[in-house]
Design a protein around this motif. Structure first.
Motif, PDB file in Angstrom:
ATOM      1  N   ARG A  16       0.841  -1.200   0.000  1.00  0.00           N
ATOM      2  CA  ARG A  16       0.000   0.000   0.000  1.00  0.00           C
ATOM      3  C   ARG A  16       0.871   1.244   0.000  1.00  0.00           C
ATOM      4  NH1 ARG A  16      -2.687   2.496   4.727  1.00  0.00           N
ATOM      5  NH2 ARG A  16      -4.159   4.040   3.943  1.00  0.00           N
ATOM      6  N   THR A  17       0.918   1.926  -1.108  1.00  0.00           N
ATOM      7  CA  THR A  17       1.732   3.128  -1.241  1.00  0.00           C
ATOM      8  C   THR A  17       0.939   4.342  -0.769  1.00  0.00           C
ATOM      9  OG1 THR A  17       2.992   2.224  -3.098  1.00  0.00           O
ATOM     10  CG2 THR A  17       2.952   4.625  -2.866  1.00  0.00           C
ATOM     11  N   ILE A  18       1.567   5.160   0.076  1.00  0.00           N
ATOM     12  CA  ILE A  18       0.942   6.382   0.579  1.00  0.00           C
ATOM     13  C   ILE A  18       1.414   7.593  -0.215  1.00  0.00           C
ATOM     14  CG2 ILE A  18       0.588   7.862   2.583  1.00  0.00           C
ATOM     15  CD1 ILE A  18      -0.682   5.091   2.852  1.00  0.00           C
ATOM     16  N   SER A  19       2.720   7.675  -0.466  1.00  0.00           N
ATOM     17  CA  SER A  19       3.290   8.809  -1.192  1.00  0.00           C
ATOM     18  C   SER A  19       4.315   8.302  -2.202  1.00  0.00           C
ATOM     19  CB  SER A  19       3.985   9.789  -0.234  1.00  0.00           C
ATOM     20  OG  SER A  19       3.078  10.315   0.703  1.00  0.00           O
ATOM     21  N   GLU A  20       4.344   8.938  -3.357  1.00  0.00           N
ATOM     22  CA  GLU A  20       5.336   8.623  -4.383  1.00  0.00           C
ATOM     23  C   GLU A  20       6.146   9.864  -4.729  1.00  0.00           C
ATOM     24  OE1 GLU A  20       4.207   5.362  -7.459  1.00  0.00           O
ATOM     25  OE2 GLU A  20       2.429   6.635  -7.252  1.00  0.00           O
ATOM     26  N   ASN A  21       7.447   9.652  -4.936  1.00  0.00           N
ATOM     27  CA  ASN A  21       8.345  10.731  -5.351  1.00  0.00           C
ATOM     28  C   ASN A  21       8.211  11.952  -4.435  1.00  0.00           C
ATOM     29  OD1 ASN A  21      10.364  11.695  -7.097  1.00  0.00           O
ATOM     30  ND2 ASN A  21       8.866  12.874  -8.270  1.00  0.00           N
ATOM     31  N   LEU A  22       8.175  11.688  -3.127  1.00  0.00           N
ATOM     32  CA  LEU A  22       7.972  12.736  -2.135  1.00  0.00           C
ATOM     33  C   LEU A  22       9.319  13.335  -1.725  1.00  0.00           C
ATOM     34  CD1 LEU A  22       5.873  14.143  -0.236  1.00  0.00           C
ATOM     35  CD2 LEU A  22       6.447  12.386   1.460  1.00  0.00           C
ATOM     36  N   SER A  23       9.421  14.638  -1.812  1.00  0.00           N
ATOM     37  CA  SER A  23      10.621  15.349  -1.362  1.00  0.00           C
ATOM     38  C   SER A  23      10.203  16.424  -0.366  1.00  0.00           C
ATOM     39  CB  SER A  23      11.360  15.983  -2.546  1.00  0.00           C
ATOM     40  OG  SER A  23      11.902  14.992  -3.397  1.00  0.00           O
ATOM     41  N   VAL A  24      10.776  16.358   0.816  1.00  0.00           N
ATOM     42  CA  VAL A  24      10.451  17.303   1.887  1.00  0.00           C
ATOM     43  C   VAL A  24      11.731  17.651   2.618  1.00  0.00           C
ATOM     44  CG1 VAL A  24       9.213  17.642   4.058  1.00  0.00           C
ATOM     45  CG2 VAL A  24       8.118  16.383   2.203  1.00  0.00           C
ATOM     46  N   MET A 212      -0.487  18.533   3.835  1.00  0.00           N
ATOM     47  CA  MET A 212      -0.539  17.341   2.992  1.00  0.00           C
ATOM     48  C   MET A 212      -1.971  16.962   2.661  1.00  0.00           C
ATOM     49  SD  MET A 212       2.412  14.838   4.584  1.00  0.00           S
ATOM     50  CE  MET A 212       2.305  13.764   3.134  1.00  0.00           C
ATOM     51  N   LYS A 213      -2.123  16.332   1.504  1.00  0.00           N
ATOM     52  CA  LYS A 213      -3.405  15.763   1.097  1.00  0.00           C
ATOM     53  C   LYS A 213      -3.125  14.600   0.154  1.00  0.00           C
ATOM     54  CE  LYS A 213      -7.815  16.810  -1.160  1.00  0.00           C
ATOM     55  NZ  LYS A 213      -8.601  17.835  -1.903  1.00  0.00           N
ATOM     56  N   ASP A 214      -3.740  13.459   0.438  1.00  0.00           N
ATOM     57  CA  ASP A 214      -3.596  12.274  -0.417  1.00  0.00           C
ATOM     58  C   ASP A 214      -2.140  11.909  -0.664  1.00  0.00           C
ATOM     59  OD1 ASP A 214      -6.383  12.136  -0.621  1.00  0.00           O
ATOM     60  OD2 ASP A 214      -6.406  13.399  -2.417  1.00  0.00           O
ATOM     61  N   GLY A 215      -1.313  12.044   0.378  1.00  0.00           N
ATOM     62  CA  GLY A 215       0.074  11.637   0.271  1.00  0.00           C
ATOM     63  C   GLY A 215       1.010  12.649  -0.350  1.00  0.00           C
ATOM     64  N   ASP A 216       0.482  13.771  -0.809  1.00  0.00           N
ATOM     65  CA  ASP A 216       1.303  14.793  -1.454  1.00  0.00           C
ATOM     66  C   ASP A 216       1.404  16.043  -0.582  1.00  0.00           C
ATOM     67  OD1 ASP A 216       1.716  13.275  -3.797  1.00  0.00           O
ATOM     68  OD2 ASP A 216      -0.234  13.923  -4.585  1.00  0.00           O
ATOM     69  N   VAL A 217       2.487  16.771  -0.743  1.00  0.00           N
ATOM     70  CA  VAL A 217       2.634  18.076  -0.097  1.00  0.00           C
ATOM     71  C   VAL A 217       1.953  19.112  -0.976  1.00  0.00           C
ATOM     72  CG1 VAL A 217       4.239  19.857   0.644  1.00  0.00           C
ATOM     73  CG2 VAL A 217       4.764  17.456   1.093  1.00  0.00           C
ATOM     74  N   VAL A 218       0.910  19.742  -0.444  1.00  0.00           N
ATOM     75  CA  VAL A 218       0.150  20.744  -1.189  1.00  0.00           C
ATOM     76  C   VAL A 218       0.791  22.120  -1.056  1.00  0.00           C
ATOM     77  CG1 VAL A 218      -2.110  21.883  -1.401  1.00  0.00           C
ATOM     78  CG2 VAL A 218      -1.978  19.429  -0.928  1.00  0.00           C
ATOM     79  N   ALA A 219       1.297  22.423   0.138  1.00  0.00           N
ATOM     80  CA  ALA A 219       1.936  23.713   0.378  1.00  0.00           C
ATOM     81  C   ALA A 219       2.853  23.580   1.574  1.00  0.00           C
ATOM     82  CB  ALA A 219       0.893  24.798   0.640  1.00  0.00           C
ATOM     83  N   GLU A 220       3.891  24.393   1.621  1.00  0.00           N
ATOM     84  CA  GLU A 220       4.755  24.452   2.793  1.00  0.00           C
ATOM     85  C   GLU A 220       5.389  25.827   2.889  1.00  0.00           C
ATOM     86  OE1 GLU A 220       8.373  22.072   2.788  1.00  0.00           O
ATOM     87  OE2 GLU A 220       8.024  21.581   0.683  1.00  0.00           O
ATOM     88  N   GLY A 221       5.671  26.231   4.131  1.00  0.00           N
ATOM     89  CA  GLY A 221       6.266  27.532   4.371  1.00  0.00           C
ATOM     90  C   GLY A 221       5.798  28.099   5.694  1.00  0.00           C
ATOM     91  N   PRO A 222       6.162  29.337   6.008  1.00  0.00           N
ATOM     92  CA  PRO A 222       5.710  29.980   7.245  1.00  0.00           C
ATOM     93  C   PRO A 222       4.185  30.087   7.266  1.00  0.00           C
ATOM     94  CG  PRO A 222       7.515  31.216   6.237  1.00  0.00           C
ATOM     95  CD  PRO A 222       7.082  30.205   5.230  1.00  0.00           C
ATOM     96  N   PRO A 223       3.554  29.899   8.432  1.00  0.00           N
ATOM     97  CA  PRO A 223       2.087  29.951   8.505  1.00  0.00           C
ATOM     98  C   PRO A 223       1.491  31.209   7.895  1.00  0.00           C
ATOM     99  CG  PRO A 223       2.987  29.151  10.566  1.00  0.00           C
ATOM    100  CD  PRO A 223       4.165  29.571   9.737  1.00  0.00           C
ATOM    101  N   ALA A 224       2.103  32.362   8.149  1.00  0.00           N
ATOM    102  CA  ALA A 224       1.550  33.622   7.659  1.00  0.00           C
ATOM    103  C   ALA A 224       1.508  33.680   6.137  1.00  0.00           C
ATOM    104  CB  ALA A 224       2.358  34.804   8.200  1.00  0.00           C
ATOM    105  N   GLU A 225       2.344  32.871   5.485  1.00  0.00           N
ATOM    106  CA  GLU A 225       2.419  32.908   4.033  1.00  0.00           C
ATOM    107  C   GLU A 225       1.511  31.888   3.355  1.00  0.00           C
ATOM    108  OE1 GLU A 225       6.432  32.631   2.671  1.00  0.00           O
ATOM    109  OE2 GLU A 225       7.147  34.290   3.931  1.00  0.00           O
ATOM    110  N   ILE A 226       1.217  30.778   4.018  1.00  0.00           N
ATOM    111  CA  ILE A 226       0.490  29.716   3.315  1.00  0.00           C
ATOM    112  C   ILE A 226      -0.922  29.461   3.824  1.00  0.00           C
ATOM    113  CG2 ILE A 226       2.685  28.592   2.781  1.00  0.00           C
ATOM    114  CD1 ILE A 226       1.754  26.306   4.698  1.00  0.00           C
ATOM    115  N   VAL A 227      -1.250  29.874   5.059  1.00  0.00           N
ATOM    116  CA  VAL A 227      -2.588  29.575   5.591  1.00  0.00           C
ATOM    117  C   VAL A 227      -3.581  30.597   5.055  1.00  0.00           C
ATOM    118  CG1 VAL A 227      -4.005  29.298   7.651  1.00  0.00           C
ATOM    119  CG2 VAL A 227      -1.630  28.516   7.666  1.00  0.00           C
TER     120      VAL A 227
END
Length: 270
Positions: A16-24, A212-227
């Motif tokens: 059961r694969t959760i994430s593919e080609n994930l870079s964090v 994250m959603k469905d195993g992928d990173v949708v957004a990342e960064g400081p809270p003030a910038e992405i929320v």
């Protein structure tokens, strides 16, 4: 590049694969919080960072080397992990449990030393559990037990702490106390990575968010910038507005109830 990062990894459980080609990448000395809906891959990512899960492709890199190339004790001298569920042996005292955090430094040649004693005492003091050292762990409240487990992780004296849903099952007072403790540890120089369910807590206390959603990173960064309201709807399917937290100034998510999706109705107070 940060000390700890995931490089093009495929991760999951068995077939059961959760994430593919994930870079964090985990920013050094950050308080990184992973957020997202249930079963999106948050805890899977954290377990992969800790080496509990091995990617079927790609790597987790720690200090320039694949984490799989380290011996288990060597990893434990770099990374401390607080898992989702922790079970203490029957009858064990707080002091004895916290002392187990020094296991990565013990071997046939090196036994218990003053360094270990100071590490345990410092961990108890940092978590406010010194007065509990003689108590049996099973007799403690939920908030006290969680602090003791964190003390055990701190006794490892690692620069990186991974925390899997550390506030789950705690009341609001104990949640805030723990989050304040994590902030203090971050300010003291620790890199923290936590999975949290409360987006407002994540935005208020985290310095870096990974959504994250469905195993992928949708957004990342400081809270003030992405929320934003758009991000919350995309990730959680929740209509909301995002306002400034009146105390911290960080983003605060205010859900729109069903009756307020189209218009705000006045409240009759007569």
């Amino acid at each position: 590049m940060s000390r700890l990062h995931v490089d093009a990894a495929t991760i999951g459980y068995g077939r059961r694969t959760i994430s593919e080609n994930l870079s964090v990448s985990i920013p050094d000395r950050s308080f990184t919080v992973i957020v997202g809906p249930n079963a999106c891959g948050k805890s899977t990512l954290l377990r992969t960072l800790s080496r509990l899960l091995k990617p079927s492709a790609g790597d987790v890199i720690l200090d320039g080397r694949a984490i799989s190339s380290y011996r288990s004790k060597a990893v434990a001298r770099h990374i401390g992990l607080l898992p989702q569920t922790s079970i203490a042996p029957d009858g064990i005292t707080v002091a004895d449990l916290v002392a187990r955090g020094r296991y990565p430094y013990q071997n046939l040649v090196r036994q218990w030393t003053d360094i270990d004693e100071h590490a345990v005492a410092g961990a108890l003091e940092a978590t406010g559990t010194t007065d509990l050292s003689g108590r049996v762990v099973d007799e403690l409240s939920g908030g006290q037990r969680q602090r003791v487990w964190i003390a055990m992780v701190l006794a490892q004296r690692t620069d990186i702490l991974l925390l899997d849903e550390p506030t789950t099952f705690l009341d609001i007072t104990h949640q805030i106390e723990l989050l304040e403790l994590f902030t203090d540890l971050n300010h003291a120089g620790h890199t923290l990575v936590a999975v949290l369910h409360d987006l407002n807590h994540a935005a208020r206390y985290g310095t870096h968010l990974i959504a994250m959603k469905d195993g992928d990173v949708v957004a990342e960064g400081p809270p003030a910038e992405i929320v934003t309201a758009d991000l919350v709807e995309e990730v959680f399917g929740l209509r909301c507005i995002v306002v400034a937290d009146p105390v911290a100034g960080t983003p605060a998510v205010v859900p729109l109830g069903r009756e307020r999706l189209h218009a705000v109705r006045p409240v009759d107070t007569t």
